[in-house]
Design an enzyme around this catalytic site. Structure first.
Site, mmCIF file in Angstrom:
data_model
loop_
_atom_site.group_PDB
_atom_site.id
_atom_site.type_symbol
_atom_site.label_atom_id
_atom_site.label_comp_id
_atom_site.label_asym_id
_atom_site.label_seq_id
_atom_site.Cartn_x
_atom_site.Cartn_y
_atom_site.Cartn_z
ATOM 1 N NE ARG A 19 6.010 14.884 -52.728
ATOM 2 C CZ ARG A 19 6.262 14.160 -51.651
ATOM 3 N NH1 ARG A 19 5.409 13.237 -51.250
ATOM 4 N NH2 ARG A 19 7.369 14.370 -50.964
ATOM 5 C CG ASN A 37 7.422 12.463 -54.971
ATOM 6 O OD1 ASN A 37 7.027 13.304 -55.770
ATOM 7 N ND2 ASN A 37 8.267 12.741 -53.987
#
Ligand code: ZN
Ligand code: FE
Length: 744
Positions: A19, A37
């Site tokens: 990320r 996620n």
């Protein structure tokens, strides 16, 4: 014109800095949207100009963080939403299918800090970041958060917490993050469980190694037994105490230069030794080295590796010789994870124990491989490489569990569009090993909320895995062992159409209830196969006893070509008493306590004995490993053989070897004969070849075959990312289960 794309990425994309990586590229390209996620991986919604979005997608795949692996990217266009910034959003975990990363060796950045006296983690034994350190070995369940790992007992200090929450820090969401102030600590014990107090623990450890001590050192996935690799007496002591007279021991070297001083390393081997997975690599020993000669007696190779945990680097700050680093376990048992178990089981083997209080949740051994030119040949797929995911080109409508073989066991799971292969579990010859098998099963079921619709096992009726499978009250399929060997390669490399499978193996249960292992199987695109050729079966005199004693195989070979009186006139008469010979001949004639086998592994044993290389084995694979060094490529002759109704008759080789007194000629002609047999059957079938089975762990055999098949322009497939040995049986079983489900 602005566009918005939804991008779903699956693979190893969680807990590996994915990320922040997405965030950084988006910021640099001034794109808007968010990343999060979810249960399948990473979900991105991003908007900007077409040109910038294209650039984003390219960089997403080209600049991946070191531990990340993209299996699939799905893109869907959506109406722009007019976001003003790009943000990392909190997870929304629904279904658990995100992959778990294997443990990884310490990265360069962490190592730089480790060597910097001004850094807060200078010489810190448990340093790690988003790009390195423990993963699989500390995870209890998913989602991968600190609370689901064995780090949950350590409360982060404020400084660590700041790093943990900063998306631009390389420790952002590094779950095992810690430092001197808040992390695990080291403790040294003697074998009586007494704590050793020392100002400078690691200096003390180095002194002990110098004095010849054997120390159990906690690693990523279990304990190693370590001692000075230059100290012959220490190694002797370790072998005596562990009752392991000859089996080669691996060496952990401080640097690649130290490895090169002691062994001949090819450029490809060097790349592999230095790779982020840091496996044990088998390389050629130099003749004039300081390495204790009893590290790998009578073998021209040694297993070497580089340090991969900060603790190992720390030890090498004070101790400069290579260290023996062998998995701490009792034979036939899994690697030991806790100090208490170590004291209980190996208290009489070790002098000291270097422990720390971060628990190992899932045990995992070191991986072992050798290089065939630039191609890795895996002998054990574990730390760094597994859990391993293999994407499928289609979606499954069933969840399939494969329980693997009895030796070198692994398990595999298939669901959605992927297959997950567990790390090496080992030989299931003890209650402890079977417990470990069941524990691994539980771990993986929990990781993926997995309840199988179908279980696939070996056809061997007595394998513990087969018996386990049949107790589960879930439909079970059985697969012939060597068929599974071939199917594992077919799955790994997504091969379509008919192939000629060549399975050279130690042991596997055959459809005719004998032991197979020298099989040529034409495999269809479905679940069928035809055994078109195999080696003329041998008789195992005394059943399994013959597997430990190659001289019994040599004797059975001799009985194939001559009568008892003639055998008594050969060199074999030196290896048995006259009474033994008479008894064994009776057993041979009347098939008393004998098993039939077409195994090439046993032929290796028999030949090794006929050439007086080894008569009684002290470890598995010994005969093949010892024979390798005698192969001479200048010898191109081979022994005659015939193939009648699919039975490969090699009697002329036996007769010749009974007379042979030249080790090099005998070994070379034996290898050449195997190659000729494969080539001749390959030409008769005109199908692509798929080679697998434990015998293909033999480096000389594999290099010769691949070279020759290339020359003959015969298309072939050989395992690339998995092992040819029984560690891949679970994969082959999955392939069978998939084929079965798609046709039913
Ligand atoms: Zn790192
Ligand atoms: Fe096998």
């Amino acid at each position: 014109m602005l566009k918005r794309v939804i991008i779903d990425v699956s693979g190893i994309v969680q807990g590996v800095g994915f990320r922040p990586f997405v965030y950084t590229i988006a910021k640099e390209l001034d794109l808007k949207g968010f990343v999060l996620n979810n249960g399948h991986g990473v979900h991105i919604e991003i908007e900007g100009t077409q040109q910038k979005l294209n650039l984003f997608l390219t960089r997403l795949q080209d600049e991946l963080p070191p531990l990340a692996q993209i299996d699939k990217i799905k893109k869907v266009l959506k109406k722009p939403q007019g976001d003003r910034s790009f943000v990392i959003q909190e997870s929304n975990q629904s279904q658990k299918t995100a992959l778990i990363s294997p443990d990884m060796s310490i990265c360069d950045q962490c190592l730089t800090e480790f060597y910097d006296p001004h850094d807060k983690r200078y010489h810190y034994f448990a340093t790690n970041c988003t790009h390195c350190g423990p993963r699989y070995s500390i995870i209890e369940t998913v989602p991968y958060d600190r609370a689901s790992t064995s780090m949950k007992f350590f409360r982060m200090c404020q400084a660590c917490e700041r790093e943990y929450h900063d998306p631009l820090d390389r420790r952002y969401h590094a779950q095992p993050i810690s430092c001197y102030d808040c992390g695990p600590t080291l403790t040294l014990y003697d074998a009586k469980h007494q704590k050793i107090d020392s100002q400078d623990l690691i200096k003390k450890v180095a002194t002990l190694f110098n004095q010849g001590a054997i120390i159990a050192v906690k690693g990523l996935g279990g304990f190693h037994l370590m001692c000075d690799g230059y100290n012959y007496e220490s190694v002797t002591l370790l072998r005596q105490r562990k009752n392991r007279p000859l089996k080669p021991l691996a060496l952990l070297f401080p640097t690649i230069e130290a490895i090169e001083e002691n062994s001949k390393v090819t450029p490809f081997e060097k790349v592999m030794i230095q790779s982020k997975e840091k496996p044990i690599v088998l390389v050629h020993k130099k003749t004039d080295t300081q390495i204790a000669s009893n590290i790998a007696p009578d073998i021209d190779r040694i297993g070497v590796m580089l340090p991969y945990t900060p603790l190992q680097f720390l030890i090498f700050e004070y101790f400069k010789n290579p260290l023996v680093a062998t998995s701490a376990n009792l034979s036939h048992e899994p690697i030991i994870r806790t100090k208490d178990e170590l004291i209980k089981k190996l208290g009489n083997v070790v002098d000291y124990i270097l422990d720390f209080n971060r628990d190992i949740v899932n045990a995992v051994d070191d991986s072992v491989l050798q290089m065939i030119d630039q191609r890795p040949l895996f002998l054990r797929l574990a730390r760094g490489f597994t859990p391993k995911s293999i994407p499928l080109p289609f979606k499954l409508n069933k969840k399939i569990l494969a329980v693997g073989a009895e030796q070198k066991n692994t398990i595999a799971l298939a669901f959605d569009d992927q297959v997950i292969l567990s790390p090496h579990i080992g030989d299931l010859n003890s209650i402890e090993a079977f417990d470990y098998f069941e524990r691994t099963m539980q771990t993986f079921k929990q990781f993926y909320d997995f309840i199988p619709d179908l279980i696939v096992c070996d056809r061997h009726p007595e394998y513990a895995t087969t018996l386990w499978a049949k107790k589960q009250q879930i439909p079970v399929l059985e697969v012939q062992h060597h068929h599974a060997h071939i199917l594992s390669v077919i799955l790994e490399q997504q091969i379509h159409g008919q192939v000629l499978g060549v399975a050279f193996d130690g042991t596997g249960y055959g459809d005719d209830h004998t032991i197979w292992g020298g099989e040529f199987l034409v495999c269809g695109d479905d679940t069928s196969y035809e055994r078109i050729a195999y080696f003329k079966p041998l008789v195992l005199l005394g059943g399994n006893k013959a597997i430990e004693e190659p001289r019994r195989i040599a004797l059975a070979m001799a009985f194939e070509v001559m009568d008892l009186d003639s055998v008594k006139k050969t060199k074999i008469s030196d290896w048995f008493s006259s009474t033994e010979l008479n008894l064994l001949h009776k057993a041979y004639q009347n098939k008393i306590n004998t098993i039939q086998t077409s195994s090439v592994g046993r032929i290796f044993d028999g030949v090794a004995s006929l050439l007086e290389i080894v008569h009684v084995l002290s470890f598995e694979g010994e005969s093949g490993l010892k024979m390798e060094q005698y192969y001479n490529e200048k010898i191109s002759n081979y022994y005659n053989f015939t193939i009648n109704h699919g039975i490969i008759d090699y009697d002329p080789m036996i007769s010749a070897l009974l007379q042979e007194d030249n080790l090099i000629r005998g070994v070379s002609m034996f290898f050449n004969t195997l190659i000729e047999i494969i080539v001749s059957i390959a030409h008769s079938q005109n199908l692509p070849l798929v080679l697998s089975g434990g015998v293909f762990q033999n480096k000389v055999l594999v290099s010769l075959i691949l070279k020759r098949l290339g020359k003959e322009r015969i298309k072939y497939y050989f395992p690339q990312k998995t092992s040819p040995n029984d560690g891949s049986i679970s994969l082959g079983q999955i392939a069978y289960g998939i084929r079965h489900s798609r046709n039913n």
